[in-house]
Every structure is written in C-alpha cells, then in structure tokens.
Motif scaffolding. Structure first.
Motif, mmCIF file in Angstrom:
data_model
loop_
_atom_site.group_PDB
_atom_site.id
_atom_site.type_symbol
_atom_site.label_atom_id
_atom_site.label_comp_id
_atom_site.label_asym_id
_atom_site.label_seq_id
_atom_site.Cartn_x
_atom_site.Cartn_y
_atom_site.Cartn_z
ATOM 1 N N ASP A 179 7.794 66.176 17.477
ATOM 2 C CA ASP A 179 7.942 65.453 18.742
ATOM 3 C C ASP A 179 7.969 63.935 18.526
ATOM 4 O O ASP A 179 8.710 63.225 19.207
ATOM 5 C CB ASP A 179 6.820 65.825 19.714
ATOM 6 C CG ASP A 179 6.963 67.249 20.241
ATOM 7 O OD1 ASP A 179 8.040 67.855 20.063
ATOM 8 O OD2 ASP A 179 5.983 67.760 20.824
ATOM 9 N N THR B 21 11.447 63.107 17.257
ATOM 10 C CA THR B 21 12.406 63.132 18.363
ATOM 11 C C THR B 21 12.265 61.895 19.233
ATOM 12 O O THR B 21 13.264 61.260 19.589
ATOM 13 C CB THR B 21 12.203 64.409 19.210
ATOM 14 O OG1 THR B 21 12.429 65.550 18.372
ATOM 15 C CG2 THR B 21 13.151 64.453 20.391
ATOM 16 N N ARG C 167 13.660 58.837 17.426
ATOM 17 C CA ARG C 167 15.122 58.818 17.428
ATOM 18 C C ARG C 167 15.664 58.382 18.775
ATOM 19 O O ARG C 167 16.610 57.614 18.848
ATOM 20 C CB ARG C 167 15.681 60.194 17.069
ATOM 21 C CG ARG C 167 16.063 60.279 15.615
ATOM 22 C CD ARG C 167 16.808 61.528 15.289
ATOM 23 N NE ARG C 167 15.830 62.443 14.746
ATOM 24 C CZ ARG C 167 15.635 63.688 15.158
ATOM 25 N NH1 ARG C 167 16.359 64.202 16.092
ATOM 26 N NH2 ARG C 167 14.723 64.432 14.615
ATOM 27 N N ARG C 168 15.049 58.870 19.860
ATOM 28 C CA ARG C 168 15.486 58.492 21.211
ATOM 29 C C ARG C 168 15.307 57.001 21.435
ATOM 30 O O ARG C 168 16.122 56.363 22.072
ATOM 31 C CB ARG C 168 14.700 59.261 22.266
ATOM 32 C CG ARG C 168 15.398 60.524 22.696
ATOM 33 C CD ARG C 168 14.728 61.104 23.922
ATOM 34 N NE ARG C 168 14.112 62.353 23.502
ATOM 35 C CZ ARG C 168 12.861 62.694 23.700
ATOM 36 N NH1 ARG C 168 12.039 61.900 24.345
ATOM 37 N NH2 ARG C 168 12.390 63.827 23.275
#
Length: 161
Positions: free
Chosen positions: A151, A154, A157-158
C-alpha cells in the motif's frame, strides 16, 4: 506535545498518529540494526550499503540501474556505492551479455559468506525478540507488513505520477 505513545482507539486521526509513532520507532531501530549488520559484514561498510548487499544477494547478476531503482537512488550514488563495495571485495562486476555497455553485479564468494553470516545473526535476534509469539502471530505480522509495504508503494507511485 506529549512524548508518550498515543493510545490506540479513538478517532481515525488518533489511530494514524499511533501508527506513525510506532513506525517511527520501528524505523529508528531498523536503522540502528542496519548499522550493526553492516559492521558485521565488514568494519568499513556504511550502514546504507547493507540493504544494497542484501538485494544483490537475493538477485545475483543484477544490473546497477535495477539496484538503483529498487533502493531509490540516482545513478551517481549507485556507482559510488558499488565502487566502494568492490574496494571492500564484497561485489564483483561482469559484462552484461545482453548489453555491451552494461554490467551485471553479484556478491563475491567472500561477500556472500559475510552477508549470509549477518542474515543468520539477524534472524537469530528476531527469533529471540519474537520468542513469545506464536507461529500464527508471526505469520499475521508478516502478512500485515507485506500489505503495508504494498500500500505504501502504491501511494508513493500515485504521489509521484
């Protein structure tokens, strides 16, 4: 501002503050442990280089750019770190048969012996620290840490997209 740990329960913000506090403590202890592991591998090894060696041990014949991406450093930093590891006779490079400009990195036999020795010591320490935990509790912790890492990756990266 209080120096004691926030108590679990209460608002979502309180829970996040508690996670932040516990992660901070875990990360400080991990950095200190990384320094001990680095010294165990070689007395002149910088603590930041230990995770690099561990990654190379798990991924022999890895390209420097792949290591840099995994660790999250630039090409120049990676080049300097690898040069230092070569000086310490812990890693060796060989030409990449698929890319005439590239090189593949692996641990030397001595580097592998030293990294494996440090891993054994680290697992022994962790086993002693978690000695009162059941196998199910340890498995649950590992699962939750894997979920947290996924998580965080992720979310990171966002944030950079």
């Amino acid at each position: 501002m209080s120096t004691s740990a926030p108590t679990p329960g209460g608002s979502s913000d309180d829970a996040l503050q508690h996670v932040e506090h516990e992660l901070g403590l875990l990360l400080r202890r991990a950095r200190a442990n990384s320094a001990r592991m680095a010294a165990r591998v070689h007395p002149d090894l910088e603590p930041a280089a230990y995770p690099l060696l561990a990654h190379i041990a798990q991924n022999p014949d890895v390209r420097a750019r792949e290591i840099a991406a995994h660790i999250g450093v630039g090409k120049g930093t990676m080049s300097r770190q690898l040069a230092r590891l070569e000086e310490l006779a812990l890693v060796e490079r060989r030409p990449d048969p698929e890319d005439s400009r590239g090189q593949l990195i692996r641990l030397t036999p001595e580097g592998l012996r030293r990294v494996e020795g440090a891993k054994v010591a680290r697992r022994r320490f962790l086993g002693a620290a978690l000695g009162a935990w059941t196998d199910d509790e340890i498995g649950h912790l590992a699962d939750q840490l894997a979920r947290l890492n996924a998580d965080l990756e992720t979310a990171s990266r966002r944030r950079t997209d």
